[in-house]
Design a protein around this motif. Structure first.
Motif, short mmCIF file in Angstrom:
data_model
loop_
_atom_site.label_atom_id
_atom_site.label_comp_id
_atom_site.label_asym_id
_atom_site.label_seq_id
_atom_site.Cartn_x
_atom_site.Cartn_y
_atom_site.Cartn_z
N VAL A 79 41.02 38.12 40.35
CA VAL A 79 42.10 39.12 40.44
C VAL A 79 43.21 38.78 39.46
N LYS A 80 43.62 37.50 39.42
CA LYS A 80 44.68 37.10 38.49
C LYS A 80 44.26 37.32 37.05
N LEU A 81 43.02 36.98 36.73
CA LEU A 81 42.54 37.16 35.36
C LEU A 81 42.48 38.63 34.97
N LYS A 82 42.09 39.48 35.91
CA LYS A 82 42.07 40.91 35.62
C LYS A 82 43.48 41.44 35.37
N GLU A 83 44.45 40.95 36.16
CA GLU A 83 45.84 41.35 35.95
C GLU A 83 46.33 40.90 34.58
N LEU A 84 46.01 39.65 34.22
CA LEU A 84 46.41 39.15 32.91
C LEU A 84 45.75 39.94 31.78
N ARG A 85 44.50 40.29 31.97
CA ARG A 85 43.79 41.06 30.95
C ARG A 85 44.42 42.44 30.77
N ALA A 86 44.80 43.08 31.88
CA ALA A 86 45.45 44.39 31.79
C ALA A 86 46.81 44.26 31.10
#
Length: 142
Positions: A79-86
């Motif tokens: 979840v954190k990585l997806k947020e960072l990617r966005a």
């Protein structure tokens, strides 16, 4: 180094204690690390020698409707990585827009500078170049 003869039995007993919530030698987390600590065996005993017991442990955790702690941590990290990617994608889009804008500005300034250089080069120029003097840091400035 060969495993202790009672290693599998200790692992099974540790599985039972952790799954019942009565861990004695670990924090009781639903992880292989906690299981190894509870059983008093090295972690690689579960990841290399007794894969069947490791898989059985995770199967029992899932069968009870629980999610292993390691899976919970991985899902949180995803979840954190997806947020960072966005966030990175948004920033990248903004930077691309900024680059396009800056390229246009540089082109306009280059054209304007070219006009000024041509205007100064004419003998009857209404524009006069100012003398330059050295800047304290060694660069020449107008």
């Amino acid at each position: 180094m060969s495993p202790a003869p009672d290693e599998r039995d200790r692992i099974r007993a540790a599985m039972d204690r952790i799954l019942e919530g009565t861990a004695q030698h670990s924090n009781g987390a639903l992880t292989i690390v906690a299981l190894a600590q509870e059983a008093g065996v090295p972690r690689n005993a579960l990841t290399q020698r007794h894969l069947d017991l490791k898989n059985d442990f995770y199967a029992q955790v899932r069968a009870r409707g629980q999610t292993p702690d390691s899976e919970i941590r991985l899902r949180q990290q995803i979840v954190k990585l997806k947020e960072l990617r966005a966030k990175d994608a948004t920033e990248l889009a903004q930077l691309r827009t900024d680059v396009e804008y800056l390229v246009r500005v540089v082109n306009q300034l280059t054209a304007h500078n070219r006009q000024l250089v041509l205007a100064v080069a004419r003998p009857d120029a209404p524009v006069r170049a100012l003398p330059t003097q050295p800047h304290p840091n060694g660069r020449w400035v107008p």
